[in-house]
Design a protein around this motif. Structure first.
Motif, PDB file in Angstrom:
ATOM      1  N   ASP A  37      18.785  61.985  -2.198  1.00  0.00           N
ATOM      2  CA  ASP A  37      19.334  61.246  -3.346  1.00  0.00           C
ATOM      3  C   ASP A  37      19.210  59.732  -3.123  1.00  0.00           C
ATOM      4  O   ASP A  37      19.346  59.244  -1.998  1.00  0.00           O
ATOM      5  CB  ASP A  37      20.818  61.578  -3.545  1.00  0.00           C
ATOM      6  CG  ASP A  37      21.026  62.926  -4.204  1.00  0.00           C
ATOM      7  OD1 ASP A  37      20.019  63.563  -4.584  1.00  0.00           O
ATOM      8  OD2 ASP A  37      22.198  63.347  -4.323  1.00  0.00           O
ATOM      9  N   ILE A  38      18.994  59.013  -4.224  1.00  0.00           N
ATOM     10  CA  ILE A  38      19.032  57.549  -4.192  1.00  0.00           C
ATOM     11  C   ILE A  38      20.488  57.108  -4.344  1.00  0.00           C
ATOM     12  O   ILE A  38      21.192  57.593  -5.237  1.00  0.00           O
ATOM     13  CB  ILE A  38      18.167  56.937  -5.312  1.00  0.00           C
ATOM     14  CG1 ILE A  38      16.698  57.366  -5.168  1.00  0.00           C
ATOM     15  CG2 ILE A  38      18.286  55.409  -5.312  1.00  0.00           C
ATOM     16  CD1 ILE A  38      15.992  56.877  -3.921  1.00  0.00           C
ATOM     17  N   VAL A  39      20.925  56.223  -3.449  1.00  0.00           N
ATOM     18  CA  VAL A  39      22.311  55.748  -3.479  1.00  0.00           C
ATOM     19  C   VAL A  39      22.334  54.218  -3.505  1.00  0.00           C
ATOM     20  O   VAL A  39      21.358  53.569  -3.122  1.00  0.00           O
ATOM     21  CB  VAL A  39      23.116  56.249  -2.251  1.00  0.00           C
ATOM     22  CG1 VAL A  39      23.279  57.757  -2.286  1.00  0.00           C
ATOM     23  CG2 VAL A  39      22.480  55.785  -0.938  1.00  0.00           C
ATOM     24  N   GLU A  40      23.446  53.673  -3.963  1.00  0.00           N
ATOM     25  CA  GLU A  40      23.647  52.226  -3.947  1.00  0.00           C
ATOM     26  C   GLU A  40      24.515  51.880  -2.743  1.00  0.00           C
ATOM     27  O   GLU A  40      25.522  52.540  -2.490  1.00  0.00           O
ATOM     28  CB  GLU A  40      24.329  51.767  -5.239  1.00  0.00           C
ATOM     29  CG  GLU A  40      24.374  50.269  -5.386  1.00  0.00           C
ATOM     30  CD  GLU A  40      24.705  49.833  -6.815  1.00  0.00           C
ATOM     31  OE1 GLU A  40      25.739  49.168  -6.987  1.00  0.00           O
ATOM     32  OE2 GLU A  40      23.933  50.167  -7.743  1.00  0.00           O
ATOM     33  N   VAL A  41      24.106  50.868  -1.998  1.00  0.00           N
ATOM     34  CA  VAL A  41      24.829  50.474  -0.779  1.00  0.00           C
ATOM     35  C   VAL A  41      25.542  49.156  -1.023  1.00  0.00           C
ATOM     36  O   VAL A  41      24.959  48.204  -1.561  1.00  0.00           O
ATOM     37  CB  VAL A  41      23.862  50.353   0.417  1.00  0.00           C
ATOM     38  CG1 VAL A  41      24.614  49.900   1.666  1.00  0.00           C
ATOM     39  CG2 VAL A  41      23.157  51.687   0.673  1.00  0.00           C
ATOM     40  N   SER A  42      26.828  49.095  -0.645  1.00  0.00           N
ATOM     41  CA  SER A  42      27.612  47.868  -0.781  1.00  0.00           C
ATOM     42  C   SER A  42      28.174  47.471   0.579  1.00  0.00           C
ATOM     43  O   SER A  42      28.483  48.323   1.422  1.00  0.00           O
ATOM     44  CB  SER A  42      28.783  48.079  -1.739  1.00  0.00           C
ATOM     45  OG  SER A  42      28.304  48.347  -3.045  1.00  0.00           O
ATOM     46  N   TYR A  43      28.281  46.149   0.778  1.00  0.00           N
ATOM     47  CA  TYR A  43      28.966  45.646   1.967  1.00  0.00           C
ATOM     48  C   TYR A  43      30.450  45.972   1.855  1.00  0.00           C
ATOM     49  O   TYR A  43      30.930  46.401   0.800  1.00  0.00           O
ATOM     50  CB  TYR A  43      28.734  44.140   2.109  1.00  0.00           C
ATOM     51  CG  TYR A  43      27.283  43.776   2.348  1.00  0.00           C
ATOM     52  CD1 TYR A  43      26.620  44.180   3.510  1.00  0.00           C
ATOM     53  CD2 TYR A  43      26.567  43.027   1.411  1.00  0.00           C
ATOM     54  CE1 TYR A  43      25.289  43.856   3.732  1.00  0.00           C
ATOM     55  CE2 TYR A  43      25.228  42.695   1.625  1.00  0.00           C
ATOM     56  CZ  TYR A  43      24.599  43.113   2.782  1.00  0.00           C
ATOM     57  OH  TYR A  43      23.273  42.804   2.997  1.00  0.00           O
ATOM     58  N   SER A  44      31.171  45.722   2.938  1.00  0.00           N
ATOM     59  CA  SER A  44      32.599  46.085   2.958  1.00  0.00           C
ATOM     60  C   SER A  44      33.406  45.318   1.902  1.00  0.00           C
ATOM     61  O   SER A  44      34.435  45.787   1.437  1.00  0.00           O
ATOM     62  CB  SER A  44      33.191  45.815   4.339  1.00  0.00           C
ATOM     63  OG  SER A  44      32.993  44.458   4.699  1.00  0.00           O
ATOM     64  N   ASP A  45      32.877  44.139   1.493  1.00  0.00           N
ATOM     65  CA  ASP A  45      33.595  43.353   0.473  1.00  0.00           C
ATOM     66  C   ASP A  45      33.183  43.737  -0.950  1.00  0.00           C
ATOM     67  O   ASP A  45      33.602  43.112  -1.925  1.00  0.00           O
ATOM     68  CB  ASP A  45      33.362  41.850   0.690  1.00  0.00           C
ATOM     69  CG  ASP A  45      31.888  41.459   0.569  1.00  0.00           C
ATOM     70  OD1 ASP A  45      31.053  42.346   0.265  1.00  0.00           O
ATOM     71  OD2 ASP A  45      31.566  40.274   0.785  1.00  0.00           O
ATOM     72  N   GLY A  46      32.344  44.789  -1.073  1.00  0.00           N
ATOM     73  CA  GLY A  46      31.947  45.277  -2.397  1.00  0.00           C
ATOM     74  C   GLY A  46      30.663  44.674  -2.930  1.00  0.00           C
ATOM     75  O   GLY A  46      30.152  45.117  -3.967  1.00  0.00           O
ATOM     76  N   LYS A  47      30.116  43.651  -2.257  1.00  0.00           N
ATOM     77  CA  LYS A  47      28.884  43.013  -2.729  1.00  0.00           C
ATOM     78  C   LYS A  47      27.698  43.951  -2.536  1.00  0.00           C
ATOM     79  O   LYS A  47      27.619  44.700  -1.558  1.00  0.00           O
ATOM     80  CB  LYS A  47      28.639  41.700  -1.983  1.00  0.00           C
ATOM     81  CG  LYS A  47      29.557  40.584  -2.446  1.00  0.00           C
ATOM     82  CD  LYS A  47      29.167  39.250  -1.822  1.00  0.00           C
ATOM     83  CE  LYS A  47      30.108  38.155  -2.307  1.00  0.00           C
ATOM     84  NZ  LYS A  47      30.391  37.163  -1.278  1.00  0.00           N
ATOM     85  N   PHE A  48      26.754  43.858  -3.487  1.00  0.00           N
ATOM     86  CA  PHE A  48      25.558  44.712  -3.497  1.00  0.00           C
ATOM     87  C   PHE A  48      24.674  44.426  -2.272  1.00  0.00           C
ATOM     88  O   PHE A  48      24.344  43.280  -1.991  1.00  0.00           O
ATOM     89  CB  PHE A  48      24.764  44.459  -4.785  1.00  0.00           C
ATOM     90  CG  PHE A  48      23.487  45.243  -4.910  1.00  0.00           C
ATOM     91  CD1 PHE A  48      23.503  46.573  -5.318  1.00  0.00           C
ATOM     92  CD2 PHE A  48      22.256  44.649  -4.629  1.00  0.00           C
ATOM     93  CE1 PHE A  48      22.321  47.290  -5.451  1.00  0.00           C
ATOM     94  CE2 PHE A  48      21.075  45.357  -4.756  1.00  0.00           C
ATOM     95  CZ  PHE A  48      21.102  46.678  -5.175  1.00  0.00           C
ATOM     96  N   ALA A  49      24.296  45.488  -1.533  1.00  0.00           N
ATOM     97  CA  ALA A  49      23.414  45.340  -0.357  1.00  0.00           C
ATOM     98  C   ALA A  49      22.011  45.858  -0.642  1.00  0.00           C
ATOM     99  O   ALA A  49      21.024  45.345  -0.121  1.00  0.00           O
ATOM    100  CB  ALA A  49      24.007  46.087   0.832  1.00  0.00           C
ATOM    101  N   GLY A  50      21.914  46.895  -1.469  1.00  0.00           N
ATOM    102  CA  GLY A  50      20.597  47.456  -1.770  1.00  0.00           C
ATOM    103  C   GLY A  50      20.690  48.895  -2.229  1.00  0.00           C
ATOM    104  O   GLY A  50      21.785  49.449  -2.376  1.00  0.00           O
ATOM    105  N   ARG A  51      19.514  49.472  -2.459  1.00  0.00           N
ATOM    106  CA  ARG A  51      19.434  50.893  -2.806  1.00  0.00           C
ATOM    107  C   ARG A  51      18.452  51.575  -1.880  1.00  0.00           C
ATOM    108  O   ARG A  51      17.438  50.988  -1.480  1.00  0.00           O
ATOM    109  CB  ARG A  51      18.943  51.084  -4.249  1.00  0.00           C
ATOM    110  CG  ARG A  51      19.954  50.747  -5.290  1.00  0.00           C
ATOM    111  CD  ARG A  51      19.586  51.307  -6.658  1.00  0.00           C
ATOM    112  NE  ARG A  51      20.422  50.652  -7.673  1.00  0.00           N
ATOM    113  CZ  ARG A  51      20.029  49.637  -8.416  1.00  0.00           C
ATOM    114  NH1 ARG A  51      18.803  49.152  -8.287  1.00  0.00           N
ATOM    115  NH2 ARG A  51      20.845  49.097  -9.300  1.00  0.00           N
TER     116      ARG A  51
END
Length: 390
Positions: A37-51
């Motif tokens: 599955d393709i997932v969205e990755v966020s840093y611990s502060d909620g900011k977008f890191a990538g997919r």
């Protein structure tokens, strides 16, 4: 889309560009996922890191494909990435044979594609990349209209991802024994049964680096595989070339390669255990102008690094003892766990123990179609060194 939240301590490595996210670096996964599955990755502060794609079975839980929030991961995405990788190789002059896609270095983690003129060999080494194999094949067909595509997924690392090992045609079947051109020479390539993808393209630039030191020389090559370095030596004017490899099949193909280039009167290959032979010939006092060592990776795991270093030190010490005063050692290591500084230290230790003085001629990495990404260690794996030995 399911979201994956990273632990705070891992932020610098991922923000710095590394695409691998290990299971123990993830704080939580918000939602149900299955492998691929393709997932969205966020840093611990909620900011977008990538997919990227996820695999709950793998130690590397997520491999990032994009850092661009607007970029959609679909068939067009893979077409564009492969087209971009091809444009990069063309700019560097790699148009006939090249590593077209070098995994993480081309932002396509766990994908390897080698181009042998009009034939392509690919490896999808993770579950997520395997899911996109039809899109990858379609992209190759669209961009290149190739004569053939073959998969060499007969590699154990796939089993860590829950995939089986396999190999076979991904296009209309074709004769998998082909001939390629490299540096003005011809070489047989066995796509189906050769090591890795059938041929070691990563040394193609380094093979040119020996052209001046082998002129008029008696050359010994060990761990020759199909004889590419040795045949280059004969082509560049060596007086005599002897290549050794433990594999009877490799030696047979090396001798065929020598004959293919009309160099079998200078260059011959024998099936022998290089470790034993180097030691024995040293005792006998045999001497060569140039000794070339290109061994396989001595370890695939961090636990075995010391054993690998011992192996590299041993063969280089033996090699140095066979070199005439003022001759040259040409030596390589393809173990990515042995980083460049450690490799050079190992050669230095070998020289001390052999009571030899060495002077560096050149120290290079793999060919530039295998680009190195700073901070992604596994992209900087090949060490190629020439030293004068006295």
């Amino acid at each position: 889309m399911v979201k994956v939240y990273l632990k705070k301590k891992i932020t610098p490595r991922i923000a710095g560009g590394h695409p691998w996210i290990f299971r123990n670096e993830v704080d939580r996964v918000a939602g149900e996922v299955k492998a691929g599955d393709i997932v969205e990755v966020s840093y611990s502060d909620g900011k977008f890191a990538g997919r990227g794609y996820i695999n709950p079975q793998s130690q590397i839980l997520v491999r990032l494909l994009t850092r661009n929030r607007q970029e959609v991961i679909d068939e067009q995405f893979f077409h564009d990435r492969i087209a971009r990788a091809w444009l990069y190789r063309q700019k560097l002059g790699y148009v006939e044979n090249c590593r077209l896609v070098f995994g993480e270095a081309d932002e396509l983690p766990a994908l390897v594609i080698d181009k042998f003129n009009d034939y392509f060999v690919l490896q999808t080494l993770s579950f997520g990349m395997e899911c996109w194999k039809p899109a990858i094949v379609a992209a190759l067909q669209s961009i290149f209209s190739p004569k053939g595509i073959y998969e060499r997924n007969d590699v154990p690392v796939r089993e860590l991802e829950g995939l089986k090992q396999q190999k076979g045609f991904l296009s209309t079947p074709f004769d998998t024994n082909i001939i390629i051109n490299e540096n003005g020479l011809k070489f047989h390539v066995d796509i189906e049964n050769g090591q890795k993808t059938g041929y070691f393209l990563d040394q193609q630039d380094n093979r040119r680096a020996i052209q001046h030191i082998v002129k008029g020389a008696d050359v010994l090559g060990a761990f020759t595989y199909t004889g590419t370095f040795e045949i280059h030596a004969a082509h560049y004017g060596a007086k005599s070339v002897l290549g050794l490899d433990i594999s009877e099949n490799a030696v047979a193909q090396a001798n065929r390669n020598a004959a293919l280039n009309g160099l079998d009167n200078i260059c011959r290959f024998e099936a022998m255990n290089a470790f034993d032979v180097l030691k024995q010939w040293g005792k006998e006092g045999r001497q060569y102008d140039v000794v070339m060592l290109d061994p396989p990776a001595f370890t695939k795991s961090r636990e075995q690094i010391q054993k690998a270093i011992t192996g590299y030190k041993e063969i280089n010490l033996r090699g140095m003892k066979l070199i005439k005063n003022g001759g040259f050692l040409v030596t390589s290591s393809c173990t990515n766990l042995v980083q460049p500084d450690l490799f050079l230290q190992t050669i230095e230790m070998a020289a001390k123990d052999a009571r030899k003085k060495i002077r560096q001629v050149t120290f290079q990495a793999q060919a530039s179609d295998h680009p190195i990404i700073w901070g992604v260690e596994n992209t900087n794996y090949l060490k190629f060194l020439i030293v004068e030995v006295s």
